[in-house]
Design a protein around this motif. Structure first.
Motif, PDB file in Angstrom:
ATOM      1  N   MET A   1     -59.923  25.228 -42.864  1.00  0.00           N
ATOM      2  CA  MET A   1     -59.341  24.830 -41.737  1.00  0.00           C
ATOM      3  C   MET A   1     -60.058  25.221 -40.675  1.00  0.00           C
ATOM      4  O   MET A   1     -60.292  24.785 -39.392  1.00  0.00           O
ATOM      5  CB  MET A   1     -58.050  25.323 -41.448  1.00  0.00           C
ATOM      6  N   ARG A   2     -61.412  25.974 -40.816  1.00  0.00           N
ATOM      7  CA  ARG A   2     -62.113  26.280 -39.650  1.00  0.00           C
ATOM      8  C   ARG A   2     -62.884  25.522 -39.000  1.00  0.00           C
ATOM      9  O   ARG A   2     -63.299  25.253 -37.731  1.00  0.00           O
ATOM     10  CB  ARG A   2     -63.172  27.466 -40.135  1.00  0.00           C
ATOM     11  N   ARG A   3     -63.251  24.318 -40.014  1.00  0.00           N
ATOM     12  CA  ARG A   3     -63.912  23.144 -39.296  1.00  0.00           C
ATOM     13  C   ARG A   3     -63.210  22.417 -38.175  1.00  0.00           C
ATOM     14  O   ARG A   3     -63.803  21.828 -37.325  1.00  0.00           O
ATOM     15  CB  ARG A   3     -64.160  21.983 -40.297  1.00  0.00           C
ATOM     16  N   PHE A   4     -61.867  22.733 -38.143  1.00  0.00           N
ATOM     17  CA  PHE A   4     -60.921  22.073 -37.139  1.00  0.00           C
ATOM     18  C   PHE A   4     -60.853  22.956 -35.960  1.00  0.00           C
ATOM     19  O   PHE A   4     -60.020  22.443 -34.968  1.00  0.00           O
ATOM     20  CB  PHE A   4     -59.592  21.575 -37.647  1.00  0.00           C
ATOM     21  N   ASP A   5     -61.108  24.212 -36.034  1.00  0.00           N
ATOM     22  CA  ASP A   5     -61.199  25.254 -34.843  1.00  0.00           C
ATOM     23  C   ASP A   5     -61.910  24.918 -33.594  1.00  0.00           C
ATOM     24  O   ASP A   5     -62.908  24.510 -33.736  1.00  0.00           O
ATOM     25  CB  ASP A   5     -61.412  26.637 -35.335  1.00  0.00           C
ATOM     26  N   HIS A   6     -61.156  24.758 -32.419  1.00  0.00           N
ATOM     27  CA  HIS A   6     -61.918  24.170 -31.138  1.00  0.00           C
ATOM     28  C   HIS A   6     -63.263  25.128 -31.116  1.00  0.00           C
ATOM     29  O   HIS A   6     -64.053  24.468 -30.429  1.00  0.00           O
ATOM     30  CB  HIS A   6     -61.238  24.369 -30.050  1.00  0.00           C
ATOM     31  N   GLU A   7     -63.363  26.554 -31.483  1.00  0.00           N
ATOM     32  CA  GLU A   7     -64.433  27.095 -31.221  1.00  0.00           C
ATOM     33  C   GLU A   7     -65.746  26.595 -32.193  1.00  0.00           C
ATOM     34  O   GLU A   7     -66.731  26.500 -31.792  1.00  0.00           O
ATOM     35  CB  GLU A   7     -64.475  28.647 -31.364  1.00  0.00           C
ATOM     36  N   TYR A   8     -65.328  26.476 -33.425  1.00  0.00           N
ATOM     37  CA  TYR A   8     -66.353  26.122 -34.438  1.00  0.00           C
ATOM     38  C   TYR A   8     -66.785  24.610 -34.157  1.00  0.00           C
ATOM     39  O   TYR A   8     -67.816  24.242 -34.364  1.00  0.00           O
ATOM     40  CB  TYR A   8     -65.810  26.005 -35.764  1.00  0.00           C
ATOM     41  N   ALA A   9     -65.763  23.795 -33.576  1.00  0.00           N
ATOM     42  CA  ALA A   9     -65.983  22.481 -33.390  1.00  0.00           C
ATOM     43  C   ALA A   9     -67.093  22.444 -32.144  1.00  0.00           C
ATOM     44  O   ALA A   9     -67.965  21.527 -32.250  1.00  0.00           O
ATOM     45  CB  ALA A   9     -64.632  21.592 -33.068  1.00  0.00           C
ATOM     46  N   ALA A  10     -66.668  23.306 -31.126  1.00  0.00           N
ATOM     47  CA  ALA A  10     -67.699  23.205 -29.806  1.00  0.00           C
ATOM     48  C   ALA A  10     -69.073  23.700 -30.423  1.00  0.00           C
ATOM     49  O   ALA A  10     -70.202  23.316 -29.960  1.00  0.00           O
ATOM     50  CB  ALA A  10     -67.286  24.235 -28.791  1.00  0.00           C
ATOM     51  N   LEU A  11     -69.101  24.690 -31.286  1.00  0.00           N
ATOM     52  CA  LEU A  11     -70.440  25.248 -31.689  1.00  0.00           C
ATOM     53  C   LEU A  11     -71.208  24.121 -32.776  1.00  0.00           C
ATOM     54  O   LEU A  11     -72.362  23.864 -32.497  1.00  0.00           O
ATOM     55  CB  LEU A  11     -70.169  26.467 -32.811  1.00  0.00           C
ATOM     56  N   LYS A  12     -70.447  23.499 -33.330  1.00  0.00           N
ATOM     57  CA  LYS A  12     -70.985  22.546 -34.323  1.00  0.00           C
ATOM     58  C   LYS A  12     -71.397  21.257 -33.250  1.00  0.00           C
ATOM     59  O   LYS A  12     -72.648  20.689 -33.421  1.00  0.00           O
ATOM     60  CB  LYS A  12     -70.087  21.731 -35.131  1.00  0.00           C
ATOM     61  N   ALA A  13     -70.718  21.094 -32.303  1.00  0.00           N
ATOM     62  CA  ALA A  13     -71.000  19.896 -31.400  1.00  0.00           C
ATOM     63  C   ALA A  13     -72.414  20.211 -30.603  1.00  0.00           C
ATOM     64  O   ALA A  13     -73.420  19.692 -30.554  1.00  0.00           O
ATOM     65  CB  ALA A  13     -70.005  19.560 -30.511  1.00  0.00           C
ATOM     66  N   MET A  14     -72.468  21.596 -30.389  1.00  0.00           N
ATOM     67  CA  MET A  14     -73.468  22.020 -29.439  1.00  0.00           C
ATOM     68  C   MET A  14     -74.816  22.011 -30.408  1.00  0.00           C
ATOM     69  O   MET A  14     -76.009  21.644 -29.935  1.00  0.00           O
ATOM     70  CB  MET A  14     -73.393  23.499 -29.303  1.00  0.00           C
ATOM     71  N   LEU A  15     -74.830  22.189 -31.815  1.00  0.00           N
ATOM     72  CA  LEU A  15     -75.901  22.124 -32.589  1.00  0.00           C
ATOM     73  C   LEU A  15     -76.161  20.863 -32.784  1.00  0.00           C
ATOM     74  O   LEU A  15     -77.566  20.348 -32.780  1.00  0.00           O
ATOM     75  CB  LEU A  15     -75.462  23.046 -33.866  1.00  0.00           C
ATOM     76  N   ASP A  16     -75.270  20.163 -33.103  1.00  0.00           N
ATOM     77  CA  ASP A  16     -75.636  18.396 -33.160  1.00  0.00           C
ATOM     78  C   ASP A  16     -76.300  17.972 -32.023  1.00  0.00           C
ATOM     79  O   ASP A  16     -77.127  16.845 -31.970  1.00  0.00           O
ATOM     80  CB  ASP A  16     -74.426  17.688 -33.670  1.00  0.00           C
ATOM     81  N   SER A  17     -76.034  18.341 -31.031  1.00  0.00           N
ATOM     82  CA  SER A  17     -76.374  17.876 -29.657  1.00  0.00           C
ATOM     83  C   SER A  17     -77.939  18.184 -29.552  1.00  0.00           C
ATOM     84  O   SER A  17     -78.651  17.525 -28.692  1.00  0.00           O
ATOM     85  CB  SER A  17     -75.987  18.470 -28.425  1.00  0.00           C
ATOM     86  N   GLY A  18     -78.578  19.101 -30.180  1.00  0.00           N
ATOM     87  CA  GLY A  18     -79.957  19.591 -30.119  1.00  0.00           C
ATOM     88  C   GLY A  18     -80.067  20.480 -28.982  1.00  0.00           C
ATOM     89  O   GLY A  18     -81.316  20.852 -28.903  1.00  0.00           O
ATOM     90  N   GLU A  19     -79.212  20.745 -28.439  1.00  0.00           N
ATOM     91  CA  GLU A  19     -79.481  21.636 -27.124  1.00  0.00           C
ATOM     92  C   GLU A  19     -80.140  22.855 -27.580  1.00  0.00           C
ATOM     93  O   GLU A  19     -81.013  23.643 -26.789  1.00  0.00           O
ATOM     94  CB  GLU A  19     -78.246  21.931 -26.659  1.00  0.00           C
ATOM     95  N   LEU A  20     -79.790  23.412 -28.711  1.00  0.00           N
ATOM     96  CA  LEU A  20     -80.311  24.637 -29.183  1.00  0.00           C
ATOM     97  C   LEU A  20     -81.463  24.398 -29.947  1.00  0.00           C
ATOM     98  O   LEU A  20     -82.282  25.587 -30.267  1.00  0.00           O
ATOM     99  CB  LEU A  20     -79.448  25.362 -29.898  1.00  0.00           C
ATOM    100  N   GLY A  21     -81.865  23.391 -30.279  1.00  0.00           N
ATOM    101  CA  GLY A  21     -83.159  23.098 -31.151  1.00  0.00           C
ATOM    102  C   GLY A  21     -82.865  23.450 -32.528  1.00  0.00           C
ATOM    103  O   GLY A  21     -81.464  23.371 -32.855  1.00  0.00           O
ATOM    104  N   ARG A  22     -83.965  23.746 -33.326  1.00  0.00           N
ATOM    105  CA  ARG A  22     -83.557  24.122 -34.941  1.00  0.00           C
ATOM    106  C   ARG A  22     -83.022  25.478 -35.071  1.00  0.00           C
ATOM    107  O   ARG A  22     -83.529  26.254 -34.653  1.00  0.00           O
ATOM    108  CB  ARG A  22     -85.147  23.936 -35.378  1.00  0.00           C
TER     109      ARG A  22
END
Lengths: 343, 343, 343, 343
Positions: B126-147
């Motif tokens: 269920m953590r994949r649906f937590d809003h914090e994990y979702a925000a972290l995943k979105a941030m990674l996918d956005s490329g903002e943090l690089g690799r």
């Protein structure tokens, strides 16, 4: 118990949000009727909801025998007449603020409901349901902070529509803090003063923004509110209670912060997984239900971790237990995903 | 579209939570069947739900033509057989972790679903649906943090049941971080090592707690996880990604904290009232719907601010606008509440 | 340049702190003369400081040719006469607040110094030197926040001496925020109002605590200050500037927090080791100097990590480099400390 | 007691910082001798310090009878010989890390000092003097957290010089965490492993960055350290102790954060004005002393609030007390500053 059949009157931004909420989020109710003075808008929304009709006249919608309850999201000036109709037909109503647009008609509505002898009208001061405000209220009611003395509030919007004027800052923004004060302190406000500092260069011409409201409650508690609706930054709503035995703040984007003896500040750590991940479980289930309901057309009944994800986790944990037992690093053994067509 | 008829198999703590969730929170589904090896427990839960039956054998429940989908909250060792039955009858299933209790049977389940050619199994990470994990995943996918380069996790429980053993820390706790790693990084874990420091004096005899898991992904990313299940403090789940262009943390009880160039740390302020108060609106509406549905028996169709609250707010705002115009403090004029019987 | 010879007048709590500060912390000055109306107190302090004398009359101390500068920590009513004496003898003076106890004599002092044509008097508003206030001031001066509009302050003490009265909350507490306002905004305050909410039950009888001060500056900026001196919690001094392009807060025990477009909150991460550990270096050096100066009597010239600590670090790093090269865990090799007598 | 006469050997970036520190910040010592293999650099620094000489040979400087103590900021390879000379001449020495560049010579230095029977050598692990590390150490020593179990560290630099190599990350960065571990836990480290994840694309070619160090102490405590020296973000040094009764973190730019039963997180509020404003008083006094010492040449003996600031504060407080007594807003009465020439 069968679902509540709700009529939503007014489907502008707020009303449309409420239609979506009743349809996809709220359990035990559905939207049976929509109404708007812009008929096209109402038609468009009804078209997307199976079993939902448009009723052209809001008073007809209220009187409709197939409507169990009403949500009022119409403009404020329409509220008085519509609320009185709800009372007349015995229909429970959730009314977006304001109750009505002036004190006399508000009082009239109060009196008419009181004569009926049952409570039918709820006003949409939603902050009372926010988890931070609820936590702050619970903390005050617990007596942990002793007697409250002072309330500091800030209400900041990044921007407002061009038509905003100085009085709307009082009527549309401050009104929330008025209700918050009454909610938190359980007493009436007896005096108010609005201070207008020199205006933000970014505020529209002639609009006194920011404003500072100074209020006093019946028992002498002090309340100050910074109202600033053209900050350009974000939406910030902050509330701090200063009390006999400490203080507590919400709205700093970090949950409820308490400052109590002996000299520490801080918040609460989530006590358990239900509190920490309750939202995640809810979202997981809602998305799964939605995926399954559409599965026959998509062939996919999953919106989340798949069986493969379960397998991969098992493989890593298996290796982990081996490492736990041996004290040594262990390579994870898995089949290659591409060897299983369709996985 | 009609409501999904769900069978919940296993109504222990977790399963009972899911029954309540499907009944009061989730829109578009209801619990049609419950099952548990403790028949009394199942009977008791069904008794409280109109239209819900007990089916004694879980495989019968899965096969039942009046069941559209299945939630598996039975013990892990029962999963394999029940999942295969779901596949056989083409029933979508949301399966609490683990998929099955060993790697071979997990793989077998994956293969059988793949042969069917449609996805029916979702695993309850269920953590994949937590809003914090979702925000972290979105941030990674956005490329903002690089690799991404390194992942630090902590998983702390205040206490565990007496039967907990060292391997369960891997299988039941670490398994979540295994899925989080795979979710965030989109790649498999290829090696793992469990380190056991000297044990917490408060851990049960013979249980290696805390444990440190060191994992390596296919592309060489490092993951470390502190697992500590007898902290006595609270439930803490923390995750930090260290990446090429900055780092980001969740689980510090303050939302997502990012540290990115040029040298600042911080979080996001809620951009608008929908984000800030969406939960409040949802709760407001659900409680109002519930109150109205029970109103005929209570005579009270309100669970929130009343008409009086609307009147009081109007009175204060009226005085506020007067003060805005005059620049002077203004007394608030209100009728005394006790003069209106029933208000 | 030889050390400054300072006379400290008044060696109560504050004056004694300043004597210690000049002796052990401040470079380039020492206390040559102390004075107090409690002669015993002055004698006791002088006895502990080589080369420090007691001078019985504060005016004699000011006139003393072997005194280069004066620190005034005497009671406020004595300030006027002592400041004028400093001006007469051309002695620089650092005067604890208040300058004098009323407006007329304060103005007289200002005029007399102006006639001299050189600045000799500094007033002890120490907050201007606090790193958080300095950072806030720098941020305002940089223009990053645009034009400041509103200042919110809180000034909370856990407790006050029994003799504290309502006016002292203004004169002794608010006075700091008065100076902070003038410092941050570079303009004068033109109007003030003190609001007295119903009092804290824990405040002494008859003392109006908390108080709310509302001030307005020459250009129309609004300032509010919560003054609360019997909180029972801790010493909290908080300041928030709300400005055209964002807001910034200090005093939340977390450094300067800024909220600026586009909707983020946060602080600054230390840019480098000098900023992060400058205080550590200073403390390290001061403690080492002190240890060495007393070493001949203790036989110990060290107050910090020893040679053994250096050896141990070398041994671990050596093993670390071996592990870096081999990719394997490495045992650390060290001799046992007890094999080296005296290590 | 007369000032300590210090020889600073090596006046590169670090040594020059220490010269400035001893001159302007530290009380009771001054720099009597400087030395550097770049003679020009030494001459330039000595020229700015009255009473400071250059001595060309570092061993001569150590032997000099007019040198009481030595600061070693020379390159590591020079340390062994210079430390032995300090021991021979009985000179106390503060030696920047490393003690020496290898384990054998470090041990030799330890033995030679032990034979002397007095402690003369202090190593510059300055973190022990940092207020956050000191607070964390005090918390551990107090027993509040019970037995420590795990230490998580992160050591991040925005960038490193081009000559940095993989081993320097161990020797120059990790060495600090090695000392921190030994300082906090009072025990030796017995094993170490360096893990090298796939490298940051921004790291210099061939440099293994980040690195993860895994260490184990004599009693079985686990320590992990993330070392990442090319983050591009800022200088971050973070330390978290996980212990039997809770955990505590420093280095999050918000002071020491503790998480202890019963489930709260947070920090300490400053208990009083001395703790809150001690640094401000120190800075105030140092800047005042500096201004006074240069006053004869500038005609200005003030570096802070002036007499006018004292007068303005008095005027506002006077009006404030009037408002307190009357309950009404009061205009502040002040003379115009420009009517007093020189004010």
């Amino acid at each position: 118990m069968s679902d509540l059949r709700v009529a939503v009157l007014g489907v502008g931004i707020m009303g449309a949000d409420h239609v979506a909420r009743l349809t996809s989020t709220i359990s035990g109710a559905h939207v049976a009727v929509v109404n708007d003075y812009l008929t096209d808008k109402a038609e468009q929304i009804a078209a997307g909801l199976p079993g939902c009709r448009v009723v052209a006249d809001p008073l007809d919608a209220i009187a409709d025998p197939d409507v169990d309850a009403v949500v009022l999201a119409t403009p404020g000036p329409a509220h008085e007449k519509q609320l009185l109709a709800c009372l007349e037909h015995g229909k429970p109503v959730l009314c977006e603020k304001p109750l009505t647009t002036d004190v006399e008609t508000s009082l009239e509505v109060v009196k008419r409901e009181a004569e009926l002898g049952k409570r039918l009208i709820q006003v949409g001061f939603m902050r009372r349901f926010d988890h931070e405000y609820a936590a702050l209220k619970a903390m005050l009611d617990s007596g942990e902070l002793g007697r409250p003395l002072v309330l500091h509030c800030a209400h900041r919007n990044p921007a407002v529509p061009p038509s905003f004027d100085s009085a709307m800052i009082v009527r549309d923004s401050l009104v929330h803090e008025v209700d918050v004060t009454r909610f938190l302190f359980n007493e009436e406000i007896i005096a108010i003063q609005i201070i207008t500092p020199s205006a933000n260069p970014g505020a529209p011409d002639g609009v006194a923004d920011p404003q500072i409201a100074i209020m006093r409650t019946a028992s002498g508690k002090h309340v100050d509110v910074e109202l600033f609706v053209t900050t350009g930054v974000a939406y910030e709503v902050r509330t701090e209670v200063v009390a006999e035995k400490g203080s507590a703040m919400i709205g700093l984007d970090v949950g409820l912060i308490r400052k109590t003896a002996p000299g520490t500040w801080g918040g609460q750590i989530t006590p358990g997984f239900r509190e920490r991940f309750g939202q995640a479980y809810d979202t997981e289930f809602q998305r799964w239900v939605d995926a399954v309901r559409h599965g026959s057309s998509t062939g996919n009944y999953v919106d989340g971790p798949s069986a493969w994800d379960g397998y991969a986790a098992a493989a890593v944990c298996e290796a982990g237990v081996q490492s736990l037992n041996s004290g040594k690093p262990v390579e994870v053994t898995m089949v290659a995903r591409e060897t299983i067509a369709g996985a």
